[in-house]
Enzyme design. Structure first.
Site, PDB file in Angstrom:
ATOM      1  CG  PHE A  13      -1.586   1.172   1.646  1.00  0.00           C
ATOM      2  CD1 PHE A  13      -2.217   1.978   0.712  1.00  0.00           C
ATOM      3  CD2 PHE A  13      -1.629   1.540   2.998  1.00  0.00           C
ATOM      4  CE1 PHE A  13      -2.874   3.146   1.108  1.00  0.00           C
ATOM      5  CE2 PHE A  13      -2.281   2.688   3.401  1.00  0.00           C
ATOM      6  CZ  PHE A  13      -2.899   3.496   2.453  1.00  0.00           C
ATOM      7  CE1 TYR A 183       3.720  -3.489  12.292  1.00  0.00           C
ATOM      8  CE2 TYR A 183       2.763  -1.966  13.870  1.00  0.00           C
ATOM      9  CZ  TYR A 183       3.266  -2.226  12.611  1.00  0.00           C
ATOM     10  OH  TYR A 183       3.333  -1.226  11.688  1.00  0.00           O
ATOM     11  CE  LYS A 187       6.966  -1.553  10.778  1.00  0.00           C
ATOM     12  NZ  LYS A 187       7.567  -1.056   9.534  1.00  0.00           N
TER      13      LYS A 187
HETATM   14  C1  UD1 Z   1      -2.080  -0.165  13.724  1.00  0.00           C
HETATM   15  C2  UD1 Z   1      -1.029   0.604  14.530  1.00  0.00           C
HETATM   16  C3  UD1 Z   1      -0.228   1.478  13.629  1.00  0.00           C
HETATM   17  C4  UD1 Z   1       0.379   0.604  12.571  1.00  0.00           C
HETATM   18  C5  UD1 Z   1      -0.684  -0.056  11.774  1.00  0.00           C
HETATM   19  C6  UD1 Z   1      -0.016  -0.971  10.797  1.00  0.00           C
HETATM   20  C7  UD1 Z   1      -1.204   1.229  16.857  1.00  0.00           C
HETATM   21  C8  UD1 Z   1      -1.871   2.065  17.864  1.00  0.00           C
HETATM   22  N1  UD1 Z   1      -1.624   1.373  15.601  1.00  0.00           N
HETATM   23  O1  UD1 Z   1      -3.062   0.656  13.252  1.00  0.00           O
HETATM   24  O2  UD1 Z   1       0.811   2.082  14.337  1.00  0.00           O
HETATM   25  O3  UD1 Z   1       1.296   1.270  11.790  1.00  0.00           O
HETATM   26  O4  UD1 Z   1      -1.477  -0.836  12.645  1.00  0.00           O
HETATM   27  O5  UD1 Z   1      -0.875  -1.360   9.825  1.00  0.00           O
HETATM   28  O6  UD1 Z   1      -0.324   0.440  17.162  1.00  0.00           O
HETATM   29  N2  UD1 Z   1     -11.141  -0.576  15.797  1.00  0.00           N
HETATM   30  C9  UD1 Z   1     -12.497  -0.712  15.812  1.00  0.00           C
HETATM   31  N3  UD1 Z   1     -13.093  -1.573  14.947  1.00  0.00           N
HETATM   32  C10 UD1 Z   1     -12.381  -2.313  14.061  1.00  0.00           C
HETATM   33  C11 UD1 Z   1     -10.990  -2.181  14.053  1.00  0.00           C
HETATM   34  C12 UD1 Z   1     -10.402  -1.303  14.944  1.00  0.00           C
HETATM   35  O7  UD1 Z   1     -13.181  -0.054  16.603  1.00  0.00           O
HETATM   36  O8  UD1 Z   1     -12.989  -3.059  13.293  1.00  0.00           O
HETATM   37  C13 UD1 Z   1     -10.540   0.361  16.758  1.00  0.00           C
HETATM   38  C14 UD1 Z   1      -9.419  -0.243  17.561  1.00  0.00           C
HETATM   39  O9  UD1 Z   1      -9.908  -0.838  18.711  1.00  0.00           O
HETATM   40  C15 UD1 Z   1      -8.577   0.985  17.853  1.00  0.00           C
HETATM   41  C16 UD1 Z   1      -8.753   1.805  16.590  1.00  0.00           C
HETATM   42  O10 UD1 Z   1      -9.984   1.424  16.032  1.00  0.00           O
HETATM   43  O11 UD1 Z   1      -9.052   1.674  18.957  1.00  0.00           O
HETATM   44  C17 UD1 Z   1      -7.731   1.459  15.551  1.00  0.00           C
HETATM   45  O12 UD1 Z   1      -6.595   2.040  15.870  1.00  0.00           O
HETATM   46  P1  UD1 Z   1      -5.153   1.486  15.506  1.00  0.00           P
HETATM   47  O13 UD1 Z   1      -4.770   0.291  16.287  1.00  0.00           O
HETATM   48  O14 UD1 Z   1      -4.285   2.679  15.554  1.00  0.00           O
HETATM   49  O15 UD1 Z   1      -5.351   1.073  13.972  1.00  0.00           O
HETATM   50  P2  UD1 Z   1      -4.567   0.168  13.025  1.00  0.00           P
HETATM   51  O16 UD1 Z   1      -4.981   0.594  11.695  1.00  0.00           O
HETATM   52  O17 UD1 Z   1      -4.722  -1.274  13.372  1.00  0.00           O
END
Ligand code: UD1
Length: 371
Positions: A13, A183, A187
């Site tokens: 991506f 993860y 990183k």
């Molecule tokens: C994560 C990492 C980011 C990393 C990326 C790699 C963290 C905080 N974030 O981001 O640094 O580079 O992966 O791809 O480590 N949520 C929902 N519903 C869903 C999915 C998620 O409510 O279906 C919520 C989660 O609980 C969280 C937020 O949305 O509170 C997502 O945040 P985050 O973990 O930052 O998103 P990622 O895209 O997984």
């Protein structure tokens, strides 16, 4: 011609957007990528979105011979190869460590033997764990954490052990890392290993800590990461996005087009050498807001479902202070969230997304990682 650049993970991506940005600016671009199934599907071909002028070498970064071939005549390297699911990294521990940590180690061993003049490594907001907070009397509180008891009681917001409320503020690069997943650990290892080896061998190195990146070409069927893509897959399949906790978690969603520009600047700005930069949009939103706005832009009349479940290892609030990137790199985010989501929606209209949310939830729940 400005020189030859190798992008590891360049068919992914972020890497593919960086490839386009560099080609547009006159660089020759070579990509090394193994086209992993979780992102590219079974029996993958060269992705159609990868710029046709990018040279693609198919293979695994952990193969030193392949790397020597890929590094031939290369002036600069972007290192983007990584497995990226936070939750998944907590049970595929060996695989994450092998691809992310060992892969970086092998790349560095080969890189220092070739005449590479610059290295840029993709790091992540995940290295911070929780972002920076302030106590009620305005003192920085960098070690915020939630206990299992608090999470079980649905006490989502951060507080001190004495119960004082904490207010989230932009996180600067100087905040002490707090690694909450395999993860995140990998990183941090990637960025530190690159900076360390870069310094030792005189290869100017830049680490970019990306916040929540979104945009066209984001893997839609990978339910483990990329929250906007997960929501998009749900919506395109007529399902409501499911929100963990109460949806008021704060994040910074940054367009992949801004990320690509920041990556080019990291290559071109000499003063960036040996430094770490946060790259975000400077706009902060809640997870629920982002889900609702995406639904509206896609013309779906559904509200997200607030589940009250939580994912083990999730961060409550984290958004960046981007002053250093502005000052040193001359980085200026150009894509506002609303416009960026429209770019995403336009691309989404032509996609078929396989919604694997339930599969992910079942997998993580069975391991006690969704509660
Ligand atoms: C994560 C990492 C980011 C990393 C990326 C790699 C963290 C905080 N974030 O981001 O640094 O580079 O992966 O791809 O480590 N949520 C929902 N519903 C869903 C999915 C998620 O409510 O279906 C919520 C989660 O609980 C969280 C937020 O949305 O509170 C997502 O945040 P985050 O973990 O930052 O998103 P990622 O895209 O997984």
């Amino acid at each position: 011609m400005k020189g030859t650049v190798l992008i590891t993970g360049g068919a992914g991506f972020i890497g593919s957007h960086v490839a386009s940005e560099l080609l547009k600016s006159g660089y020759h671009v070579r990509v090394v990528d193994s086209l992993v199934t979780q992102v590219h599907g079974d029996n993958p071909d060269r992705p159609s979105y990868l710029h046709r002028d990018a040279e693609l070498i198919l293979g695994d970064l952990r193969n030193p011979d392949l790397l020597d071939e890929a590094l031939e005549g290369v002036d600069a390297v972007y290192h983007f190869v990584a497995l990226v699911g936070v939750g998944q990294s907590m049970y595929q521990i060996a695989e994450y460590t092998s691809v992310n940590n060992l892969g970086t180690a092998i790349l560095l061993e080969r890189l220092v033997k070739n005449n590479v003049k610059k290295l840029i490594v993709a790091s992540s907001m995940s290295v911070y764990g929780e972002g920076l907070y302030l106590t009620p009397d305005g003192q920085p509180y960098p070690n915020a954490n939630r206990t299992t008891t608090q999470l079980k009681a649905h006490e989502w917001e951060m507080q001190t052990p004495d119960g004082l409320p904490l207010t989230p503020v932009p996180t600067p690069e100087t905040k002490q890392p707090s690694l909450a997943s395999v993860y995140a650990l990998s990183k941090f290892d990637q960025e530190q290993m690159c900076l360390m080896v870069g310094r030792a061998y005189g290869v100017p190195t830049v680490a970019l800590r990306f916040f929540n990146v979104y945009g066209p070409h984001q893997a839609l069927s990978n339910p483990y990461t990329g929250v906007l893509a997960i929501f998009a897959s749900r919506l395109l399949n007529g399902q409501r996005p499911i929100i963990f906790e109460d949806g008021r978690q704060l994040r910074d969603f940054v367009s992949v087009f801004d990320i690509a520009r920041a990556c080019r600047l990291a290559l071109e700005v000499d003063d960036a050498r040996d430094q770490i930069f946060n790259i975000g949009s400077g706009e902060t939103v809640t997870v629920e807001q982002v889900a609702s706005r995406l639904a509206r832009i896609l013309g779906k009349r559904v509200d997200p479902e607030i589940s009250g479940n939580y994912r083990v290892g999730d961060i409550r609030h984290c958004f960046p202070d981007i002053a250093r990137a502005k000052e040193v790199l001359g980085y200026k985010p150009q894509v506002k969230l609303e416009a960026g989501m429209r770019d995403l929606a336009e691309w989404l209209e032509q996609q078929t997304a396989h919604d694997r949310f339930n599969e992910m939830r079942a997998e993580l729940t069975s391991r006690g990682l969704v509660v």
